[in-house]
Each structure stands twice: as structure tokens, then as C-alpha cells.
Design an enzyme around this catalytic site. Structure first.
Site, PDB file in Angstrom:
ATOM      1  N   ASP A 100      52.003  80.854  -2.969  1.00 25.18           N
ATOM      2  CA  ASP A 100      51.289  81.428  -4.107  1.00 25.18           C
ATOM      3  C   ASP A 100      51.378  80.554  -5.362  1.00 25.18           C
ATOM      4  O   ASP A 100      50.647  80.773  -6.320  1.00 25.18           O
ATOM      5  CB  ASP A 100      51.821  82.839  -4.410  1.00 25.18           C
ATOM      6  CG  ASP A 100      51.466  83.820  -3.295  1.00 25.18           C
ATOM      7  OD1 ASP A 100      50.932  83.369  -2.269  1.00 25.18           O
ATOM      8  OD2 ASP A 100      51.730  85.030  -3.450  1.00 25.18           O
ATOM      9  N   ASP A 123       6.550  72.736 -27.743  1.00 26.01           N
ATOM     10  CA  ASP A 123       7.050  72.116 -26.524  1.00 26.01           C
ATOM     11  C   ASP A 123       7.625  73.154 -25.559  1.00 26.01           C
ATOM     12  O   ASP A 123       7.688  72.940 -24.360  1.00 26.01           O
ATOM     13  CB  ASP A 123       8.124  71.082 -26.855  1.00 26.01           C
ATOM     14  CG  ASP A 123       8.503  70.283 -25.625  1.00 26.01           C
ATOM     15  OD1 ASP A 123       7.740  69.370 -25.268  1.00 26.01           O
ATOM     16  OD2 ASP A 123       9.531  70.605 -24.988  1.00 26.01           O
ATOM     17  N   LEU A 169       6.271  68.337 -21.933  1.00 27.47           N
ATOM     18  CA  LEU A 169       5.240  67.324 -21.940  1.00 27.47           C
ATOM     19  C   LEU A 169       5.317  66.482 -20.674  1.00 27.47           C
ATOM     20  O   LEU A 169       4.311  66.056 -20.125  1.00 27.47           O
ATOM     21  CB  LEU A 169       5.423  66.436 -23.172  1.00 27.47           C
ATOM     22  CG  LEU A 169       4.125  65.938 -23.765  1.00 27.47           C
ATOM     23  CD1 LEU A 169       3.154  67.097 -23.953  1.00 27.47           C
ATOM     24  CD2 LEU A 169       4.402  65.286 -25.110  1.00 27.47           C
TER      25      LEU A 169
HETATM   26  S1  SF4 Z   1      49.958  82.803   3.424  1.00 24.49           S
HETATM   27 FE1  SF4 Z   1      48.817  83.766   1.765  1.00 24.49          FE
HETATM   28  S2  SF4 Z   1      50.298  85.109   0.799  1.00 24.49           S
HETATM   29 FE2  SF4 Z   1      51.445  83.644   2.020  1.00 24.49          FE
HETATM   30  S3  SF4 Z   1      51.975  81.992   0.664  1.00 24.49           S
HETATM   31 FE3  SF4 Z   1      50.080  81.440   1.663  1.00 24.49          FE
HETATM   32  S4  SF4 Z   1      48.487  82.154   0.257  1.00 24.49           S
HETATM   33 FE4  SF4 Z   1      50.379  83.185  -0.317  1.00 24.49          FE
END
Ligand code: SF4
Ligand code: SF4
Lengths: 420, 536
Positions: B36, B279, B415
Site C-alpha cells: 500500500d 474567429d 480561419l
Molecule cells: S495485494 Fe493489494 S492490499 Fe495487498 S499490499 Fe498489494 S495492493 Fe495492498
């Protein structure tokens, strides 16, 4: 063949093991290159919106047409009961295969959420196999609680091994996804050496999955394939340990391991590799001027760190401060480790804040790191190289040795050039 | 389960990160697995931030599960406090941590950390990024705003307003703030606090001291503004100052709230005249398809229709929470509202709308490229190009100027359109050159490969294998080729005489007409029949 001047034993300096915040992608990221390599495979992540967002962010929104990966996003109602989750998954697979009839191999890829709720994708793959004639359905985990970045490829390739048919014939198997152009260069070299049968894992098309048996010797093209290697060995194949094929020396050593195993005459070997090796050396000489004596720090990322550090120190004269790696596979890396100069700090695992403190203290000329860290370090006046580019670009082999060096030289060149 | 390839919004904790990263002195401890941490790159690469987002991830692993993830969370929170010494912390879980039910919020609250702890509950299996940002900002305001600090009596002092809504990674938030500040200062009103962007927890504590609130992005600030109204009696603005007319109304609304006279005839910038000048005649009735977040989409529809004389032929948004706004606007322009976060549905709608310009997000930009339609970006999701080095607001009169340029630029100039028609046989005006103002890189419409990609520039990952090797999706509108089956040689030749930038439309219309009339062999006649049929 001598490959390095400085030498050390693998346990020269105690390895620093840290546990804290890691700043590394999870194994899902491998899908970004794997889905381009195996052209009739689809990667279906069973996960959350986060997983989908990771893939999208790592790929950039660049892919023009519909890519061969997607995410079955788990929703609230799927959490209520696993029976329903399985049914939902079957439905998504049905939808997907109806829309993509050209798909011959479908990977159900596990994620943290699917693993925590214990959605058994192995069982799901079994259940679904056979329902779609001509489509093989397999599974592996790319979850961040089980895998780090390139380990996703390891898990994916390991999942392919049981599918390989029994093959008694003598053959060389090259393991690890390489760009097609690099793969073709190696094939030409092996052919010139006189190794008749050469196969690759993964293959470019699912139907070309090679066979395996006691006649199979395999070379690892990537240092992060521990599980795959183990799976291949249980099928009777024999690993050919070698340095990894980076730079003139690494590539020579790697090819040499195959040549020896296949009883290729030494003189013939030298004659075959000489032109490529010379070209690589010439290309490197050009960058060595700029890189020699410069210091470099590797944050842990792709597991390519050790062989790359070997390449940069032995072939370009760079000074290695610390080599961080998410996971250290000592036996696969034995030759590269032995060629690292003494006094190099190797670290395994990560505590990113502490490691950044070390970077700031050492002020290396170049820091190899992930995309989340690069601009912040640049802002502190430290030049960086994005590690991810090393995974996505053709860098293996003689013909790419110069390009590989250039990737490290470019940030330094830029730094010298800019006057703003 | 929903099969998804590209998403308009990330998970709700990314929304929380946008709030935290916009602020200073706030730290976010996120219970989450290592992967993450990818979210950091959104800020450091796309927005080119020179600092890491103020987020500590616990990065728990499988082997931690069930045993010491809770302890891991606590030590991460403690270390984060020690290292960053924030004025306040927000704590919460990502999708995976939500499932293991460690209750990071509860734990953090009992840890006795020496700063306010704001617990976030962001259900990630039912909610998304914008909602997460709104909820996070609301919780921060609710828990930090000091109820004893209210606006002092007016007594001839200058009025002051809070600006609410801008975050990190927002579409042009950085520049909108500057414009709105200027609008207010022209009215003699000071900005008290701008939040989340640029504020500290200490600033949030004093929000109540402003006379009223200006809501820039309702998607993020509406909840917080309502709470402030209830608790501090601060009124808040409802008009979003995007476009000349909306900016005028915004000024009027602010003046009404502030109880001051509306200034006579504020300088509305160049946009009105640019649009009226001859224009721009060629802009009349251009068919435009609009998709984005509801606020930006509704604003764009109004500008398109009232200020540029376009015809809105499609209008939609991806955030269901604000679907009602889109429905109302769609009714006004007589189009079907499109509320979806499935980009394939959007692609289909755009292909069917037969439009000449797409106003959308990065997602629509890719769709438009594929359909060979001009496109301008009006809304998040953003990427690196949406953070230009120059000042490029959307709001205020300067924002309207910027919008005029960015929407009109992708179209062939007025134009030039005539010249191309007149001199289409001149070799220098050859099709292969493409519109002159787009430079030599602009793809000619009869490029040999219909799905040819314009080289991607400024990618977050320029080392990526590039997109063009990807197989064309089945059913993509293969726009380029004139020699479609069913076309007689004469008709094809005639079609080639039509200027390239309208040729595709002519071709599509003719084929549609032929299909409707059951004509299988398209001749020159069919082409002109169709032209007459679709003449507006
Ligand atoms: S599998 Fe999904 S939830 Fe797990 S670390 Fe990777 S992105 Fe994050
Ligand atoms: S080309 Fe690069 S910068 Fe442009 S959308 Fe794709 S990822 Fe973003």
C-alpha cells in the site's frame, strides 16, 4: 575465467537485518511486465480497490487498449459469506472469458484481502478448470503480506512449473521474464555455442510452455526466483549457479555456466562470446569515466540490488555504500556476493526512516530507490535512480551493458549539466 | 465483486492521504501491508512533491497476522510520534487491516500519545477516495475546531472567510486558491484559514473565527462546512466559481453572505470577448461530451453551453454521491445523465454521442485519443500533466481565460478550417501534415495504423514498455481508414476531398445513414444524402 578483481566471502560483514516500515511494492506489481510477456495470458487479481489502484498507478494510465489484467474488486456483500464470494468470482471469470476469447491462460492472483478472508483461489482454479475448453486456469499470490515486488513473478512462474509436461531430452531452460529482444540475443548466442535445445520460462504464448525433466539444466535470468528454482528442481531439473547476466563479466560468467554444463569446448566458447563481450566492454568504458569512484546506495526494491552492485563496483569502479535488498537468497547470489568488495554493508528487510537517515549521513552520489522516495531525496540534493526502471528496461546481456550503465550515469550527467 | 480495469477513484484511505499531505503538522498512521506504500508515488511523482507524504504505514506481513499486528501498530504510532512530533495524528486502517480488525483507532486513543488523535473509520469495501477525503476532513474539523473561538464582532474590521476543500493531488487546487483569494481580496475580504491545503491542526482549531466559509470543492468540504454552519453559524457558499457567469454569481453570493454591496461590473477578463470575437464563430454548436467529478462536470456544461455556444451532447460523473447535481444539469441540457465509474460504459457513450470535443478526466483523454477526438481535461483523476509549471487555475476570471484556451486549443482554429477547405489540394496543406498548431507530432488522421499512439510524454514511469504494442480492443471505432468495405471507389475519392478533420465524422455519419437506410453499397450520392440528412 576471472570475473572480478576484488573478492570477498559472503559473510564478510554482518548483514544488517531491520524490521520497520517497508517502502516496497507488493507482488501484484509483477503483472505490469508479465502480462506483456505472455501474450495470451490474463491476470485477474482478486482483491480490493487498493489493489486495482496500485496496478493503475504503477502502470500509469498509459495503456491504450484494454490491458490483459484486471481486478475483481471485493465488495461489502462478498465479505458476508464465502459461498457467495466464490459464486461472484465464477461470474466475473465467466464475464471476462466471454469478452476475451483469445485468452488461453488465466491467473487468479491472490491479494491481501483475498488471503485474509481465506478465499481459496487454488480451489477456485480447480473448480473453474475444465469449464472453459482451451483455457487453463491457475493461481498464485501477489499479496503484500506474502510477497515483495518481484516475488510476484517468482510466485507466478512457480505456479507454471507443475503444468510443464515431462520432457526427457537434454535442454537448457532460461528462467525469468526477459524482454523479447534480450531473449532473442541469448538464443542466438546459445545456438552459436552449439546448445541445440533452449526453452524459456515464461514462454511468449501459453501453449509453448516447455517440458521439463532430468535432462533439463536451467539458468536463472533473475535473482528473485527462489520458489521457481525449487519447484524446477523437484521436477528433476538442475540449476546452473552463476553470476547474473549484467555487464560484460556477469554475462560471460552466466553463459559460461551453460557452456560448461553442455560440454562446450572452452576455445569455442571464447570465440563465440568474444565479439559481444568486447562490444560490452567498449560501451562500459565510455561510462566508467563518469561512474568510477562515485558512491552509490541501494534502497531495497527489486532483489536485483546485489548483482547490480557487483556490476557497478567490479565493472565500473563505483563505490558501494550499502546494498539493501528485501530478501537475500544467499545461494543463488553466491557468485555475485563473492565478487563484492569487502566493507560493503548489506542490509535485508527495511526500516525506511532509519535507512534514509543513513542515506543522509553518507550523502552518496547516487541513491537507487523507489518512486515514492526519489523526488524527496532529489529535493535534499541527492541524485537518485528509480529502481523500477531497472526492472522494466532491457538491461541483461552484452548488448544492453552500456544501456544499463547509462541508466546510472544519466542522473549524474544531468546533475552536472543543469544550471538552474 | 466487480471486474475493474481502470478506476476513477482510489480507496478511501487515499482520500485521507490527500488531506494529510495537503496539511502541515499532521501525521497519518495507517495500518496497512507494504504494497500500500505505492500511494506515496502519487504525490511524489504526479504532483512532484519534494517531501514524502506524512504517512507511516505499519507494513504488517502474513507472519504477523493474529499475533502481533496490534503491537506493531502501537510501536509504529509511537515511533512516528517520536520522529515527526506532529501537532495531531490521524489513524486508521487500509482495506486489509480493516479485515483483521485490530481497531487501530481504539488502540491509538488509549496509548496516551501527547497529541490529539483522530480516529478514522473509512470502510473501504463500500466507499471511495473522495468520500474518504471528505470524511477525514470532517473528522479533523469536528475534533480540532475549538468551539470557544468564534468570530469577533464586526466593528469595522475587515471580513474574513475560510477556504475549504483544496487537498494534495487535486485538479488545479493549487492555482484555484490563488484566484479565489484574489476575488475575495478585491471585495475586501481576507482569507482566514485555507484548509486542508496549507493548514496546520492549530489553524483548524481557529476555523470558527472566520465570518463565513467558501466551499471550493463540495466533494471534499461539504460535510465539514455543514458542521461548521451548525456549530459556529458560519454560512457557506454554494456557487462554484468556474466560468465567467458562475464567478459573477459567486461574487454576488459572497457579497450577500458578507452583507456588502456587489461591486459594479467587475473586470471579467478576456474570455467573454474571446468568445464573442468573430474567429470563435466556428465554435457554434460544437458537440461536446462532458464527464468528470460532478462539480467540475456541471460547471463545464454551463461554460460550454452559455459561454462558448457549444452543444452539450453528453454529461456524466463518476461520483454517485453527487449524482443529483448531474441529473439536474442533464435535464437542463436535455441529455441522459451518465452516472457510472465503469470507464467502458463511458467509452461506449462517447463513441455513440458523435461528439466533436470531449471534456473529461485522464481516462476520457485516453478514450478520446483512441476515438481520435479532441479532448481537454477538466477534472481529477489527475496525472503529471495536470500539474503544469505555469499558473493554470480553473476558478475565477483567470480560470475562465485558461479554460477558453485549453478547450479551444485541441480544435482546429477557425480561419484555418476555411483555408484548409479552400486549399485542400495544395500539397502544403496535405492531410499528412495534420493541424498546423499541433506541431509535426500531431498524428494525421489517415495514419496507417488506426490505433497509433501519440508518444506518451511525462509519464510517471517513462521506462515502461509503451502502450502501442497492446492489441487494439475489439470493437474500437477504427476511425482512420477511409477505404471501408461498402464504399465505392468514387465515394472514397469524394470522401478524401473532405478536410481531414471532419472526414471521420462524415464517414461515420454516412455509414450510419447507410445502415439505417439499408444501403449496402455507398456511392457519392449516399455521401451527400447523409450530409443533407445530418445537416443541422
Ligand atoms: S495485494 Fe493489494 S492490499 Fe495487498 S499490499 Fe498489494 S495492493 Fe495492498
Ligand atoms: S502518458 Fe504518462 S503521464 Fe500521460 S497519462 Fe500516461 S502515465 Fe500519465
Amino acid at each position: 575465467m576471472t570475473v572480478a578483481t576484488a573478492s570477498r566471502t559472503a559473510d564478510a560483514l554482518p548483514i544488517l537485518r531491520e524490521r520497520g516500515q517497508r517502502e516496497v511494492f507488493c507482488g501484484l506489481t509483477g503483472i505490469i511486465w508479465l502480462h506483456r510477456k505472455v501474450q495470451d495470458a490474463f491476470f485477474l487479481v482478486v482483491g480490493s480497490r487498493t489493489c486495482a489502484h496500485l496496478l493503475q498507478s504503477a502502470a500509469g494510465v498509459m495503456i491504450f487498449a484494454e490491458p490483459r489484467f484486471g481486478t475483481a474488486i471485493i465488495e461489502e456483500r462478498d465479505l458476508a459469506g464465502l459461498a457467495d464470494a466464490n459464486e461472484e468470482l465464477d461470474k466475473v471469470v465467466r464475464q471476462l472469458l466471454a469478452r476475451r476469447p483469445e485468452i488461453k491462460l488465466l491467473f487468479l492472483v491472490g491479494s491481501c484481502p483475498s488471503e485474509v478472508i481465506k478465499l481459496d483461489l487454488g480451489r477456485a482454479a480447480q473448480r473453474l478448470n475444465g469449464s472453459y475448453p482451451g483455457v487453463k486456469i491457475l493461481n498464485y499470490s501477489g499479496s503484500g503480506i506474502e510477497t515483495t515486488f518481484t516475488q510476484g513473478e517468482d510466485a507466478c512462474l512457480a505456479a507454471l512449473v507443475p503444468e510443464m509436461h515431462e520432457e526427457p531430452a537434454e535442454q537448457l531452460l532460461v528462467v525469468g521474464a526477459l524482454p523479447d529482444v534480450v531473449e532473442d540475443q541469448f538464443r542466438r548466442l546459445f545456438a552459436e555455442l552449439g546448445i541445440a535445445r533452449v526453452e524459456t520460462l515464461p514462454p511468449r504464448r501459453a501453449k509453448d510452455l516447455p517440458g521439463i525433466g532430468p535432462g533439463t539444466r536451467f539458468l536463472l535470468a533473475q535473482p528473485f526466483l527462489g520458489d521457481t528454482a525449487r519447484a524446477l528442481e523437484t521436477r528433476g531439473a538442475v540449476h546452473l549457479p552463476a553470476m547474473f547476466p549484467f555487464g560484460a563479466e556477469g554475462t560471460t560468467a552466466w553463459l559460461h555456466a551453460a557452456a560448461q554444463a553442455f560440454g562446450i569446448d572452452e576455445m569455442h566458447f571464447r570465440a563465440v562470446v568474444a565479439p559481444g563481450r568486447e562490444r560490452a566492454k567498449r560501451a562500459l568504458a565510455h561510462h566508467a569515466e563518469r561512474l568510477a569512484g562515485k558512491s552509490i546506495f541501494f534502497m531495497p526494491d527489486s532483489q536485483l540490488e546485489i548483482p547490480l552492485a557487483r556490476f557497478l563496483s567490479a565493472e565500473l569502479g563505483m563505490k558501494i555504500i550499502e546494498v539493501g535488498t528485501p530478501y537475500l537468497h544467499r545461494s543463488h547470489l553466491a557468485d555475485d556476493l563473492a565478487a563484492l568488495p569487502a566493507g560493503v554493508q548489506i542490509s535485508e528487510g527495511q526500516d525506511v526512516d532509519k535507512q534514509l537517515d543513513r542515506v543522509r549521513a553518507a550523502r552518496p552520489d547516487l541513491t537507487v530507490c523507489g518512486l515514492g522516495l526519489a523526488n524527496p531525496l532529489e529535493r535534499e540534493g541527492l541524485s537518485t535512480k528509480w529502481a523500477i526502471e531497472l526492472v522494466f528496461s532491457p538491461v541483461h546481456g552484452f548488448e544492453q551493458a552500456g544501456d544499463l550503465a547509462e541508466l546510472f550515469a544519466r542522473p549524474l550527467v544531468r546533475r552536472d549539466k543543469l544550471m538552474v | 465483486m466487480q471486474l475493474t480495469v481502470w478506476t476513477y477513484e482510489g480507496p478511501p484511505h487515499v482520500g485521507a492521504m490527500r488531506v494529510a499531505t495537503g496539511m502541515k503538522g499532521l501525521h497519518y498512521v495507517l495500518h496497512a501491508p507494504q504494497g500500500d506504500t505505492y500511494a506515496d508515488l502519487l504525490f511524489t511523482m504526479i504532483e512532484r512533491r519534494g517531501e514524502r507524504p506524512p504517512v507511516t504505514y505499519t507494513t504488517f506481513q502474513a507472519r504477523d497476522l493474529g499475533t502481533d499486528t496490534a503491537e506493531l501498530f502501537q510501536s509504529s504510532a509511537r515511533d512516528a510520534y517520536e520522529r515527526f512530533k506532529p501537532q495531531a495524528m490521524i489513524v486508521g486502517a487500509s482495506c486489509t487491516a480493516e479485515l483483521i480488525q485490530d481497531d487501530p483507532a481504539g488502540m491509538a486513543l488509549t496509548m496516551g500519545l501527547p497529541c490529539p488523535i483522530i480516529a478514522l473509520d473509512l470502510p473501504s469495501y463500500s466507499h471511495k477516495e473522495n468520500w474518504g477525503a471528505a470524511e477525514t476532513f470532517y473528522q479533523i474539523v469536528r475534533q480540532l475546531a475549538d468551539k470557544t473561538r468564534t468570530a469577533p464582532p464586526r466593528d469595522g474590521r475587515r471580513l474574513r472567510a475560510n477556504l475549504l476543500g483544496p487537498t494534495a493531488l487535486g485538479f488545479r487546487h493549487r492555482d484555484d486558491i490563488v484566484e479565489v483569494r484574489r476575488l475575495l481580496s478585491d471585495l475586501g475580504i481576507d482569507v482566514h484559514v485555507c484548509a486542508p491545503m496549507g493548514s496546520t491542526p492549530a489553524d483548524i482549531a481557529g476555523l470558527g473565527e472566520a465570518d463565513f466559509n467558501v466551499v471550493l470543492y463540495p466533494e471534499i468540504a461539504h460535510e465539514a462546512a455543514r458542521w461548521l454552519e451548525k456549530n459556529f453559524g458560519q454560512k457557506f457558499t454554494k456557487t462554484i466559481p468556474i466560468g465567467v457567469n458562475a464567478t459573477r454569481e459567486f461574487i454576488a453570493e459572497v457579497c450577500a453572505i458578507a452583507d456588502i454591496a456587489v461591486p459594479a461590473d467587475p473586470d471579467a477578463g478576456r474570455m467573454p470577448w474571446w468568445s464573442r470575437s468573430v474567429d470563435s464563430t466556428y465554435l457554434t454548436g460544437k458537440r461536446v461530451f462532458i464527464f468528470g467529478d460532478a462539480t467540475h462536470a456541471v460547471a463545464a456544461a454551463r461554460i460550454a453551453s452559455e459561454e462558448l455556444g457549444f452543444q452539450v451532447v453528453g454529461l456524466g460523473c463518476y461520483n454517485r454521491e453527487f449524482a443529483r447535481d448531474i441529473r439536474n444539469a442533464a435535464a437542463k441540457y436535455g441529455v441522459e445523465p451518465l452516472i457510472t465509474d465503469d470507464y467502458l460504459a463511458v467509452e461506449e457513450a462517447i463513441a455513440a454521442a458523435n461528439c466533436e470535443l470531449v471534456l473529461g478526466t485522464q481516462m476520457e483523454r485516453h478514450i478520446a485519443k483512441r476515438l481520435r477526438l479532441p479532448c481537454a481535461v477538466i477534472s481529477a483523476p489527475v496525472h503529471v500533466q495536470d500539474f503544469p509549471a505555469r499558473h493554470s487555475p480553473q476558478m475565477g476570471f483567470e480560470g475562465a481565460n485558461v479554460i477558453f484556451d485549453t478547450w479551444v486549443h485541441p480544435l482546429v482554429m477557425g480561419l484555418e478550417e476555411h483555408l484548409l477547405t479552400m486549399f485542400r489540394d495544395d500539397f502544403e496543406f496535405s492531410d499528412a501534415n495534420g493541424p498546423s498548431h499541433l506541431g509535426p507530432g500531431a498524428a494525421p488522421i489517415l495514419a496507417s495504423h488506426p490505433d497509433q499512439e501519440v508518444p506518451a510524454t511525462g509519464s510517471a514511469l517513462s521506462g515502461m514498455p509503451d502502450a502501442k504494442a497492446e492489441e487494439p480492443a475489439s470493437g474500437s471505432a477504427g476511425a482512420g481508414q477511409a477505404e471501408a468495405s461498402g464504399w465505392s471507389a468514387d465515394a472514397t475519392r469524394e470522401l478524401m476531398k473532405i478536410p481531414f478533420f471532419v472526414r471521420n465524422k462524415a464517414k461515420r455519419n454516412t455509414e450510419r445513414y447507410a445502415a439505417e437506410k439499408g444501403v449496402t453499397a455507398i456511392g457519392v450520392e449516399t455521401l451527400y444524402e447523409a450530409k443533407a440528412h445530418y445537416a443541422r
